[in-house]
Enzyme design. Structure first.
Site, PDB file in Angstrom:
ATOM      1  CG  ASP A  37      -2.313   0.523   0.948  1.00  0.00           C
ATOM      2  OD1 ASP A  37      -2.327   1.615  -0.040  1.00  0.00           O
ATOM      3  OD2 ASP A  37      -3.279  -0.009   1.697  1.00  0.00           O
ATOM      4  CD1 TRP A  43      -5.571   5.567 -13.380  1.00  0.00           C
ATOM      5  CD2 TRP A  43      -4.147   4.050 -14.254  1.00  0.00           C
ATOM      6  NE1 TRP A  43      -6.104   5.045 -14.343  1.00  0.00           N
ATOM      7  CE2 TRP A  43      -5.327   4.133 -14.842  1.00  0.00           C
ATOM      8  CE3 TRP A  43      -3.041   3.214 -14.714  1.00  0.00           C
ATOM      9  CZ2 TRP A  43      -5.400   3.259 -16.147  1.00  0.00           C
ATOM     10  CZ3 TRP A  43      -3.155   2.543 -15.497  1.00  0.00           C
ATOM     11  CH2 TRP A  43      -4.355   2.213 -16.187  1.00  0.00           C
ATOM     12  CG  ASP A  94      -9.504   2.262  -0.585  1.00  0.00           C
ATOM     13  OD1 ASP A  94      -8.407   2.164  -1.292  1.00  0.00           O
ATOM     14  OD2 ASP A  94      -9.267   1.977   0.684  1.00  0.00           O
TER      15      ASP A  94
HETATM   16  C1  GLA Z   1      -5.995   1.469   1.492  1.00  0.00           C
HETATM   17  C2  GLA Z   1      -5.938   0.284   0.439  1.00  0.00           C
HETATM   18  C3  GLA Z   1      -7.025  -0.763   0.658  1.00  0.00           C
HETATM   19  C4  GLA Z   1      -6.782  -1.348   1.883  1.00  0.00           C
HETATM   20  C5  GLA Z   1      -6.593  -0.563   2.886  1.00  0.00           C
HETATM   21  C6  GLA Z   1      -6.341  -1.243   4.383  1.00  0.00           C
HETATM   22  O1  GLA Z   1      -7.047   2.015   1.674  1.00  0.00           O
HETATM   23  O2  GLA Z   1      -6.369   1.013  -0.559  1.00  0.00           O
HETATM   24  O3  GLA Z   1      -7.270  -1.543  -0.230  1.00  0.00           O
HETATM   25  O4  GLA Z   1      -5.796  -2.211   1.896  1.00  0.00           O
HETATM   26  O5  GLA Z   1      -5.673   0.365   2.962  1.00  0.00           O
HETATM   27  O6  GLA Z   1      -6.303  -0.237   5.589  1.00  0.00           O
END
Ligand code: GLA
Length: 392
Positions: A153, A195, A211
């Protein structure tokens, strides 16, 4: 051309596949995050691994069992615990058997094991002691636990994500253990980059968006991030519009099926994000549809992308090997069922008159003859998903 200009051009060449022999087709598996967030433990992992086998998902290709954020000792306290040698500790209460034993169990089921970390100084939940500056050691730790996949991440970084992800690529490579490198740089609107230009290093998959969430609008937002990105996905490196919400309560069954179809046609990684221990028959059937998965896994020079839009409908297309074709007619925003027509022209098949069409979700339509175009009435938020073969 000056050297600095050359470097700039190389950098702007965007995402590249990582040549580590892995992810030759989009990775498939399951991940804790979308359903459980940080509320999971050893039992959840073990039971999910068993469910992957029992539901037939493993045999369809879902092999990675991926632990996401929140596994470390000290989670939520503000500081992740590293031992005196600097290695991150796992949460002993939630994983009493330890990561190696869990990984061994997963491997005993012919599945693969995935781990997660954050390239920044702190994890996304603000716990200190994430991986920045510890890349080599953390990669070694994951390798020692038998990891086959690492999601990195990019929360709370204080160095450039490009530098950090590059370090991760090298650290994983240095372990000599084959591990899929999932580059989760998810701040995709980083001004002035998107991106497309901001994809720091070679990796096996790269996030194309923020996300995903358990609702239709979020699924659509993430879908849009790959609408014109068909050329970028290729064996060894895939566009990642994020993990699946299929089967989670914010989507109807129809919406789950459309979401899955669109992730299949865009060659997105198929990482389930629901509680597969407790899913309905409808959802199992969606996730294990062999023909949809086959379209996801095949590659003929391009991932799929959007080729036509109206105010309410879309047509998505992916070329398949052996001059076959995948097509989705998508009623994205209509208030009622809508007739959608895709003419062969959209797929550069002007010279063809007739194809055979197989409907992925309706087994009464197998190799039916269609001339010049394919047309269906498609319900609200639904898709009609076809493989075209034998076009003459
Ligand atoms: C970020 C990532 C997610 C997940 C969360 C975990 O937001 O984009 O996919 O891995 O962290 O905290």
């Amino acid at each position: 051309m000056s050297l600095s200009l050359l470097a700039f051009v190389a950098f702007c060449a965007a995402c590249n596949a990582l040549d580590n022999g892995l992810a030759r087709s989009p990775p498939m598996g399951w991940n804790t995050y979308n359903f459980f967030k940080r509320n999971y433990n050893e039992a959840v992992i073990i039971e999910t691994a068993q469910a992957l086998v029992e539901t037939g998902m493993r045999d369809r290709g879902y092999v990675y069992v991926n632990i996401d954020g929140g596994w470390w000792e000290g989670v939520g306290t503000g500081t992740a615990i590293r031992n005196s040698s600097g290695y991150l500790e796992y949460d002993k209460k939630r994983f009493p058997s330890g990561m190696l034993a869990i990984s061994n169990y997963i491997h005993s089921l012919d599945l693969k094991f995935g781990m997660y970390t954050d390239a920044g100084e702190r994890f996304c939940n603000r716990d200190k002691n994430a991986s920045q500056g510890h890349e080599t050691q953390d990669a070694e730790l994951f390798a020692s636990w038998g990891a086959d996949y690492v999601k990195v991440d990019a929360c709370r970084t204080t160095e450039s994500p490009e530098i950090l992800m590059n370090r991760w690529k090298n650290a994983l490579n240095a372990t000599k253990r084959p591990m899929v490198f999932s580059n989760c740089l998810n701040n995709c609107t980083l001004v002035p980059n998107t991106w497309h230009s901001w994809c720091p290093v070679d990796s096996n998959l790269w996030r194309t968006c923020e996300d995903i969430d358990n609702n239709w609008e979020a699924v659509m937002t993430n879908l849009d991030s790959v609408a014109n990105a068909g050329k970028k996905g290729a064996p060894g490196g895939w566009n990642d519009p994020d993990m699946l919400e299929v089967g989670n309560p914010g989507l109807s069954v129809i919406e789950s099926r459309s979401h899955f179809s669109l992730w299949c046609i865009t060659s997105a990684p198929l990482i389930a994000g629901n509680d597969i221990r407790n899913m309905t028959k409808d959802i199992t059937e969606i996730l294990t549809n062999a023909e949809a998965i086959r379209i996801n896994q095949e590659y003929a020079g391009n991932a799929g992308q959007r080729v036509h839009t109206t105010s309410t409908t879309e047509i998505w297309y992916k070329p398949l090997p052996n001059s076959e074709h995948a097509v989705i007619l998508f009623n994205r925003a209509g208030k009622t069922s809508t007739t959608i027509t895709a003419s062969w022209k959209l797929f550069n098949l002007e010279d063809k008159t007739e194809c055979k069409a197989t409907n992925i979700w309706n087994q009464t339509e197998v190799e039916i003859k269609v001339s010049d175009h394919i047309q269906r009435s498609v319900g609200v938020h639904d898709v009609a998903f076809f493989r075209l073969t034998d076009c003459t």
